[in-house]
Design an enzyme around this catalytic site. Structure first.
Site, PDB file in Angstrom:
ATOM      1  N   ASP A 268       0.831  -1.273   0.012  1.00 29.92           N
ATOM      2  CA  ASP A 268      -0.016   0.067  -0.095  1.00 29.92           C
ATOM      3  C   ASP A 268       1.090   1.218   0.082  1.00 29.92           C
ATOM      4  OD1 ASP A 268      -2.774  -1.008   2.333  1.00 29.92           O
ATOM      5  OD2 ASP A 268      -1.925  -1.881   0.112  1.00 29.92           O
TER       6      ASP A 268
ATOM      7  N   LYS B 243      -7.116   1.766  12.457  1.00 27.79           N
ATOM      8  CA  LYS B 243      -7.553   1.620  11.058  1.00 27.79           C
ATOM      9  C   LYS B 243      -7.628   0.153  10.900  1.00 27.79           C
ATOM     10  CE  LYS B 243      -6.551   3.349   6.207  1.00 27.79           C
ATOM     11  NZ  LYS B 243      -7.036   2.221   5.660  1.00 27.79           N
TER      12      LYS B 243
ATOM     13  N   GLU C  32     -15.687  -1.989   8.503  1.00 19.43           N
ATOM     14  CA  GLU C  32     -14.706  -2.856   7.760  1.00 19.43           C
ATOM     15  C   GLU C  32     -14.840  -4.298   7.986  1.00 19.43           C
ATOM     16  OE1 GLU C  32     -12.730  -0.898   6.089  1.00 19.43           O
ATOM     17  OE2 GLU C  32     -10.700  -2.099   5.797  1.00 19.43           O
TER      18      GLU C  32
ATOM     19  N   TYR D 276     -17.628   1.701  11.966  1.00 21.53           N
ATOM     20  CA  TYR D 276     -17.093   3.181  12.418  1.00 21.53           C
ATOM     21  C   TYR D 276     -17.444   4.431  11.690  1.00 21.53           C
ATOM     22  CZ  TYR D 276     -14.470   1.549   8.218  1.00 21.53           C
ATOM     23  OH  TYR D 276     -14.074   1.144   6.932  1.00 21.53           O
TER      24      TYR D 276
HETATM   25  S1  IVH Z   1     -13.671   6.087   8.031  1.00 27.85           S
HETATM   26  C1  IVH Z   1     -15.497   9.010   5.306  1.00 27.85           C
HETATM   27  N1  IVH Z   1     -12.731   4.621   9.942  1.00 27.85           N
HETATM   28  O1  IVH Z   1      -9.924   2.660   5.430  1.00 27.85           O
HETATM   29  C2  IVH Z   1     -14.798   8.289   6.040  1.00 27.85           C
HETATM   30  N2  IVH Z   1     -12.264   4.081   7.613  1.00 27.85           N
HETATM   31  O2  IVH Z   1      -8.237   4.306   3.477  1.00 27.85           O
HETATM   32  C3  IVH Z   1     -14.898   6.714   5.936  1.00 27.85           C
HETATM   33  N3  IVH Z   1     -10.719   1.986   7.313  1.00 27.85           N
HETATM   34  O3  IVH Z   1     -12.403   2.909   2.868  1.00 27.85           O
HETATM   35  C4  IVH Z   1     -13.874   5.918   6.530  1.00 27.85           C
HETATM   36  N4  IVH Z   1     -10.642   1.574   9.767  1.00 27.85           N
HETATM   37  O4  IVH Z   1     -12.160   0.841   4.242  1.00 27.85           O
HETATM   38  C5  IVH Z   1     -12.630   4.898   8.565  1.00 27.85           C
HETATM   39  N5  IVH Z   1     -11.729   3.315  11.847  1.00 27.85           N
HETATM   40  C6  IVH Z   1     -11.857   3.829  10.374  1.00 27.85           C
HETATM   41  C7  IVH Z   1     -11.318   2.779   9.460  1.00 27.85           C
HETATM   42  C8  IVH Z   1     -11.393   2.917   8.303  1.00 27.85           C
HETATM   43  C9  IVH Z   1     -10.445   1.188   8.270  1.00 27.85           C
HETATM   44  C10 IVH Z   1     -10.721   1.839   5.979  1.00 27.85           C
HETATM   45  C11 IVH Z   1     -11.968   2.050   5.203  1.00 27.85           C
HETATM   46  C12 IVH Z   1     -11.690   3.230   4.238  1.00 27.85           C
HETATM   47  C13 IVH Z   1     -10.243   3.109   4.147  1.00 27.85           C
HETATM   48  C14 IVH Z   1      -9.673   4.208   3.628  1.00 27.85           C
END
Ligand code: IVH
Length: 682
Positions: free
Chosen positions: A25, A105, A163, A215
């Site tokens: 990534d 994350k 997720e 989340y």
């Molecule tokens: S918030 C509009 N919170 O990371 C914001 N995303 O790189 C929506 N992800 O598409 C995402 N943990 O699949 C959010 N605690 C978390 C997360 C998270 C993993 C993933 C998600 C997102 C991607 C973006």
């Protein structure tokens, strides 16, 4: 910039569509950033379809594609504390002091769940952010996702996002099962989760042990004024919310959270790759707004991938069935992310040169998307004074033949395809593999044994094994021999597309074999086709077409084919159920996106009604069915050639007016020994 776009498109496809990334990534994000920077500096050269403008795509045709009520955005990434500081400063400047929520994350695959009147209505993958795949049936099998909500006060209709991931325990169990069954292993829990979610059978999904943490709530009128309070509500409604979230009021608090989890995450039972920092208050989020790609009110701080420093002891060179040579590094054993690493991959000679890898160097190894870790950097400060540049081999380590390197190819090849042992053995191993002829009882060791005893020189010899000789071989015995012969006998039932794949023609993988089979229908038609004709089949470019003609031009291959033919293997497509002959003799091009059906469904309809699918617009085409956004170049060409263009509705009317013909139902799924052979994504 064009080159960066090309690379990014390539890697997005690998990651989102094929679930088999070639770079980490971090490497991907670095490329993306480089392009973003260039676009900022030279906006006049930015392409309107640049990869920086999209969020990625994981659409496949097997599932209904549905539109998201609220676009599913991605997050901006940062890798440094300075950048994080700048982000915080920007926000404080715009709105003053704010509260942040810090979260883990999760490293899985994003899902959007729609609830109506407290019941799960739909589960949709991110797709391209605007539309995703409806995977509701699969998602229902995930125990931690509530089918009905508890408590009260939830909106009549809302979406909640989170997720889906595969905990390490499920991942390890799954890979142990796959290893025992001789199936290829899955690279990492993220790919395993994404692949599982796209399984055709929800039963399979149920056994894979997926998990889901939510989340983000997307709704017109939020119940509470802050993200935090909404998460607490969602928890009461029965959703699994992370326990590891924290309200932070300063940069220092955020940094502490990051520092803590950078090491504590190693003890978590699932994979995480960073920390997400979100502005807590919705009114502040609204003030900050979004860019085309990501919200301004949130940012992802990505952890540095775990890496280890160790000594490069030696380099082995492996020769594959196609003759391609791959260097593999032998390392002083070192602990990395829970396992001991002794070997690492190096892609090719260019890689050695680019990193200036030398024997005796201290090198950094990282786990990327693949199972085998790779060397990412040399620690030059520890290089021995007498070290010399690496000299790449010039001759095959197996048979001594001088290696060749074709223009445009990254790898060296051993041209001695008929005399080089790993190539011969490799081709036979490929032929008998599960996704190919699936001949049980013939593993690598047995194949080597037969080769050493002069009983097996090529794939055709499999059909002339002497039962007596076979049973008399050491380590085999009568039962194993009978088992092998039974497997060989059953292979006559394997459908043509898999026979074609089994031949091991360069570049003809599973998918290409399928397209070739459905386009040409018989092996002879493929063998006799010109390069131009071959290129008319879907997914077949000139490189593949040339490889196919070269394969059939070889005398030895033609002999092998004849032996296989007399052994009774399937050399043509068995007829599918045809529901009418409305399109008898017609060649059709399906182009663009359609309302209710995927493109593949449309193509299936063409075949069911006796027509033939073509990929490109040419004078041979009878008509085109055009969906939304059919390419302008295609349309122009069609108009120039005077080819009729039908809308989806006109096409459906055409086939539904046709008379239905009753044909006996022939099995369209491959059945060997009464056990269906299921397609998997891996
Ligand atoms: S918030 C509009 N919170 O990371 C914001 N995303 O790189 C929506 N992800 O598409 C995402 N943990 O699949 C959010 N605690 C978390 C997360 C998270 C993993 C993933 C998600 C997102 C991607 C973006």
């Amino acid at each position: 910039m064009r080159e960066l776009e090309r690379q990014l498109d390539y890697h997005s496809h690998k990651y989102y569509v094929e679930n088999s990334p070639e770079i980490s990534d971090r490497e991907f994000d670095m490329l993306l950033r480089e392009l973003q920077d260039l676009e900022a500096r030279y906006p006049e050269h930015a392409d309107e379809n640049s990869p920086t403008k999209r969020v990625g795509s994981d659409l496949t045709s097997e599932f209904q594609s549905v539109e998201h009520r609220y676009a599913m955005q991605s997050l901006s990434n940062t890798y440094s504390s300075e950048e994080l500081g700048e982000w915080i400063d920007r926000i404080t400047k715009e709105i003053g002091e704010v509260e942040f929520v810090c979260e883990l994350k999760f490293d899985g695959t994003a899902i959007s769940l729609t609830y109506e009147n407290g019941a799960l209505k739909r589960a949709v993958t991110r797709g391209d952010g605007r539309r995703g795949d409806d995977v509701t049936n699969n998602v229902r099998t995930i125990g931690s996702i509530p089918l009905r909500l508890r408590g009260e006060g939830y909106p009549t209709m809302f979406e909640i996002r989170g997720e889906i991931y595969m905990p390490y325990a499920s991942f390890d169990r799954l890979n142990a099962e796959r290893e025992a069954a001789g199936e290829p292993l899955l690279a990492n829990p993220r790919n395993a989760a994404a692949g599982t979610l796209k399984q055709q059978s929800s039963q399979v999904v149920a056994h894979r042990g997926l998990d889901c943490t939510l989340y983000h709530i997307a709704v017109d009128e939020p119940i509470k004024a802050t993200h935090w309070d909404n998460l607490m509500e969602a928890k009461k409604w029965g959703f699994k919310i992370s326990e590891h979230i924290k309200l932070c009021r300063s940069r220092q608090e955020i940094e502490e959270f990051i520092a803590y989890w950078d090491s504590a995450r190693k003890a978590l039972p699932y994979a995480t790759d960073g920390i997400v920092i979100k502005v807590n208050r919705y009114s502040d989020q609204r003030t900050l707004g979004s860019t085309a790609k990501a919200p301004r009110w949130a940012v992802a701080y990505k952890f540095q991938a775990e890496r280890a420093l160790t000594k490069l002891l030696s380099v082995d060179f492996q020769v594959g069935r196609t003759g391609a040579v791959t260097p593999v590094a032998n390392l002083e054993p070192v602990q990395l992310a829970g396992t001991v690493v002794k070997r690492a991959s190096i892609h090719n000679a260019d890689q050695i040169e680019a990193l200036d890898i030398r024997l005796g160097d201290m090198v950094y190894v990282e786990k990327g998307g693949e199972i085998i870790p790779k060397i990412t950097e040399v620690e030059l400060s520890e290089r021995p004074a007498d070290s010399k540049p690496f000299e790449y081999i010039t001759h095959c380590p197996e048979c001594g033949t001088e290696l060749v390197r074709d223009e445009g190819e990254a790898k060296h090849f051993c041209p001695n395809s008929k005399g080089c042992k790993p190539q011969i053995i490799g081709r036979i191993v490929h032929f008998v593999g599960r996704k190919a002829m699936d001949i049980e009882g013939l593993g690598v060791e047995t194949i080597e044994l037969l080769w050493e005893n002069g009983m097996l020189h090529n794939i055709a010899d499999i059909y002339h094994l002497d039962p007596m000789l076979l049973a008399s071989l050491p380590r085999l015995g009568e039962r194993s021999a009978a088992n092998i012969l039974e497997g060989v006998r059953l292979s006559a039932e394997v459908p043509f597309e898999r026979v074609l794949f089994s031949l091991g023609i360069r570049y003809v993988g599973e998918t290409t074999a399928k397209y070739l089979a459905s386009h040409f229908r018989t092996l002879d038609a493929i063998a006799n086709a010109t390069i131009e004709e071959l290129s008319e089949a879907e997914e077949v470019g000139s490189k593949i077409a040339v490889a196919i003609t070269e394969y059939f031009a070889e005398e030895d291959n033609r002999k092998i084919i004849e032996t296989l033919r007399s052994a009774g293997l399937q050399f043509e497509v068995k007829d599918k159920v045809q529901t009418s002959n409305a399109l008898e003799g017609k060649s059709v091009v399906i182009s663009g996106k359609f309302e209710g059906r995927s493109r593949d469904d449309m193509k299936a309809l063409v075949e069911e009604h006796g027509g033939r699918n073509l990929a490109a617009v040419s004078a041979n085409v009878d008509f085109i069915v055009a969906g939304e956004n059919m390419g302008p170049a295609k349309r122009q060409k069609a108009e120039k050639l005077g080819i009729t263009i039908l809308s989806e509705a006109e096409f459906l009317a055409l086939i539904s007016s046709a008379e239905v013909i009753e044909t006996p139902h022939t099995e369209s799924e491959t059945v060997i020994d009464n056990k269906p052979v299921q397609g998997t994504l891996f």
